[in-house]
Structures are given as C-alpha cells and as structure tokens.
Write an enzyme that holds these catalytic residues in place. Sequence first.
Site, mmCIF file in Angstrom:
data_model
loop_
_atom_site.group_PDB
_atom_site.id
_atom_site.type_symbol
_atom_site.label_atom_id
_atom_site.label_comp_id
_atom_site.label_asym_id
_atom_site.label_seq_id
_atom_site.Cartn_x
_atom_site.Cartn_y
_atom_site.Cartn_z
ATOM 1 N N ASN A 92 -6.279 0.593 4.470
ATOM 2 C CA ASN A 92 -5.561 -0.385 4.049
ATOM 3 C C ASN A 92 -5.333 -0.481 2.421
ATOM 4 O O ASN A 92 -6.118 -0.156 1.961
ATOM 5 C CB ASN A 92 -7.247 -1.339 3.901
ATOM 6 C CG ASN A 92 -6.784 -2.272 3.240
ATOM 7 O OD1 ASN A 92 -6.092 -2.797 2.681
ATOM 8 N ND2 ASN A 92 -7.842 -3.017 2.312
ATOM 9 N N LYS B 112 -4.145 -1.727 -0.353
ATOM 10 C CA LYS B 112 -4.045 -3.372 -0.608
ATOM 11 C C LYS B 112 -3.049 -3.408 -1.706
ATOM 12 O O LYS B 112 -1.993 -3.289 -1.235
ATOM 13 C CB LYS B 112 -5.434 -2.755 -1.407
ATOM 14 C CG LYS B 112 -6.709 -2.638 -0.678
ATOM 15 C CD LYS B 112 -8.290 -2.340 -1.857
ATOM 16 C CE LYS B 112 -8.958 -2.397 -0.681
ATOM 17 N NZ LYS B 112 -10.132 -2.233 -1.469
ATOM 18 N N HIS C 62 -11.636 -9.763 4.182
ATOM 19 C CA HIS C 62 -11.346 -9.394 3.517
ATOM 20 C C HIS C 62 -12.120 -9.336 2.334
ATOM 21 O O HIS C 62 -12.201 -10.070 1.681
ATOM 22 C CB HIS C 62 -10.102 -7.931 2.811
ATOM 23 C CG HIS C 62 -10.371 -6.444 2.515
ATOM 24 N ND1 HIS C 62 -11.116 -6.794 1.129
ATOM 25 C CD2 HIS C 62 -10.814 -5.038 2.587
ATOM 26 C CE1 HIS C 62 -11.130 -5.706 0.085
ATOM 27 N NE2 HIS C 62 -10.784 -4.789 1.427
ATOM 28 N N GLU D 31 -12.142 -8.947 -0.833
ATOM 29 C CA GLU D 31 -11.488 -9.529 -1.778
ATOM 30 C C GLU D 31 -10.433 -10.743 -1.801
ATOM 31 O O GLU D 31 -10.561 -11.561 -2.199
ATOM 32 C CB GLU D 31 -9.820 -8.063 -1.861
ATOM 33 C CG GLU D 31 -10.459 -6.948 -2.875
ATOM 34 C CD GLU D 31 -9.639 -5.376 -2.489
ATOM 35 O OE1 GLU D 31 -9.302 -5.595 -2.242
ATOM 36 O OE2 GLU D 31 -11.031 -4.675 -2.644
ATOM 37 N N GLU E 144 -17.679 -4.425 5.827
ATOM 38 C CA GLU E 144 -17.861 -3.771 4.512
ATOM 39 C C GLU E 144 -18.394 -4.395 3.857
ATOM 40 O O GLU E 144 -18.275 -5.459 3.017
ATOM 41 C CB GLU E 144 -15.959 -4.120 4.491
ATOM 42 C CG GLU E 144 -15.387 -3.095 5.627
ATOM 43 C CD GLU E 144 -13.612 -2.818 4.695
ATOM 44 O OE1 GLU E 144 -13.150 -2.212 4.175
ATOM 45 O OE2 GLU E 144 -13.089 -3.567 3.635
ATOM 46 N N GLY F 19 -14.978 0.531 -2.888
ATOM 47 C CA GLY F 19 -14.196 1.051 -4.332
ATOM 48 C C GLY F 19 -14.886 1.073 -5.301
ATOM 49 O O GLY F 19 -14.567 1.759 -6.346
ATOM 50 N N SER G 96 -15.761 3.116 0.556
ATOM 51 C CA SER G 96 -16.093 4.814 -0.313
ATOM 52 C C SER G 96 -15.967 5.097 0.616
ATOM 53 O O SER G 96 -16.928 6.769 0.653
ATOM 54 C CB SER G 96 -16.684 4.504 -1.134
ATOM 55 O OG SER G 96 -17.362 3.991 -1.751
HETATM 56 P P1 PGA Z 1 -13.211 1.700 -0.461
HETATM 57 O O1 PGA Z 1 -12.477 0.102 0.317
HETATM 58 O O2 PGA Z 1 -12.633 2.839 1.023
HETATM 59 O O3 PGA Z 1 -11.626 2.133 -1.704
HETATM 60 O O4 PGA Z 1 -14.183 1.792 -0.774
HETATM 61 C C1 PGA Z 1 -12.639 -0.194 1.966
HETATM 62 C C2 PGA Z 1 -11.806 -1.763 1.651
HETATM 63 O O5 PGA Z 1 -11.390 -1.892 0.520
HETATM 64 O O6 PGA Z 1 -11.517 -2.132 2.829
#
Ligand code: PGA
Length: 259
Positions: A9, A11, A95, A97, A167, A173, A213
């Site tokens: 992903n 983003k 997601h 976000e 998630e 992140g 992460s």
């Molecule tokens: P990350 O994001 O691996 O940077 O923690 C995962 C995601 O948001 O799908």
Amino acid sequence: MKRYIAAANWKMNKNVPESLEFTRQLTKYLLNIRRTDVILCPPFTSLFNIGEILNKTDIYLGAQNLHQADSGAFTGEISADMLKSAHCKYVILGHSERRHIFKETDAVIHEKLLKALEYGLKPILCLGETLEQREQNKTLEVLKKQYDSAFNNVPESALNNCVIAYEPVWAIGTGVVATPDQAAEAHREIRKLVATQYTDSAANNMRILYGGSVKPGNADELIATDDIDGFLIGGASLEVDSFGAIVQSVENFMEKQEK
Ligand code: PGA
C-alpha cells in the site's frame, strides 16, 4: 493450499516515473516467487501504466479506494469501472486513514465493498481498533462492528473474492508492531466472525492479512503466527529491497509448509 498474500500500500507516495522504475525493478527481484500472491496498490495516477507492465507478470494490481457510485457528478472520485479498465484486480477498502481522516463510515465502506464485488474487483477490507479502543478493551467489539457492517448481505459465493486485513491503528506507520499474540487473537476472532456468518470452510479459506509496521525484521515471526495469511505493507513497501525481503519471508514460509 491457500495462497498467502503480500500487498503493498503505497498511500500517497511515488509519482509516475518513480512508480514505473520501482515496478521494473520489482518484477526482476521477484522472478523466483511462485507461492505468494503479490499485489501492488499505487496511487491512481500510476495504475494504468503499472498495470501494463504487471499484465505480463504474476503480480496483481490493486487500487487504494473507489467510489460507491457507478458514475456521475462526484468531482475527484474514481469508479470501480475506471479501476477495472486500468487493469486493477484488487481494491483496498476501509483503510483506517480513509475512516479517520476522510470520515468514511461503516455504511459507506459496505456500499463500496458491494460495488467492488459487482464489478469483479476483489476487496481487501481493512479492520482495526485505535489505541484508545484497545486500552478500553473494546478491540473485539470494534472488529465485530466493522466486520458485520461490511459483510452484511454479502453472499457466501462472493467470499472467495474477498480478503480481510487486520490493521490495528496504533501500529500503522508508528514502528510499533502488534505482538504475534495480539495479532493471533484478533485474526482468530475475525475468522470466528466469518465462520459464524457463513461456514467453517469459508472462514478457513478467507485470507486474513496483518498490517501495521511490517518490516523485513519482523515478517518471519509474524507470518508463522496462527491465522495470519499474509501482509498489507505501507512504509516498508516503498523500497524494492524491503518489500522484496518481506515477500521472500512469505514465500519461504509457504515453501516450508509444502514440505
Ligand atoms: P505501515 O502501514 O506498514 O506503514 O504501518 C500499513 C498500512 O497502512 O496499510
């Protein structure tokens, strides 16, 4: 045997030339990957061009979102039909976000999931609790609410085309990864939700990814965890070396299982 997934992903990262360069390098890097479904989810602007490259490979293309209407006056939005015509096979939905920054509700995410299925796109439905919800012991309640709403009235025949990603919002992140025990518990509960709504075999066949992460350094341990069937990877998917190393961890695990 169920195929595991490693999904990137990106983003809002990588312009068109950067996306193409990454994809060209990745296809060389992954030539020996046979057991893992690898999915790239770039920004909308790169989809078609990357799709043209990926069509000649075993790597799948996915989008990061879609709009729930077929077409019309929705300035700035992208439809399922547009994604199909840009070579997408998968689409990330719900997601955190999208839920938190763009205020997408469970009801809207449900509509998006139905629209994806209607157009033959495979939804990767994201579920997860915030730190506050975890601290209040509400994790399972939150997962159930998000799951129930998304899969309301989805027929069992569509389940083969669905993927779920757990998630935890506090792990996205942040560099804080869920422990294998925390992830295993959430994944087990999500699988139970599928079994309760449908059947044990539908639940066993559902691919439930972990995201938050994931890095080359923790992928081996996580992929060996019960009920984790692959990863949705943000930050570490932006470099060919780190994404490639995570894909290799999944592949190595699958290879061991075969023996
Ligand atoms: P990350 O994001 O691996 O940077 O923690 C995962 C995601 O948001 O799908």
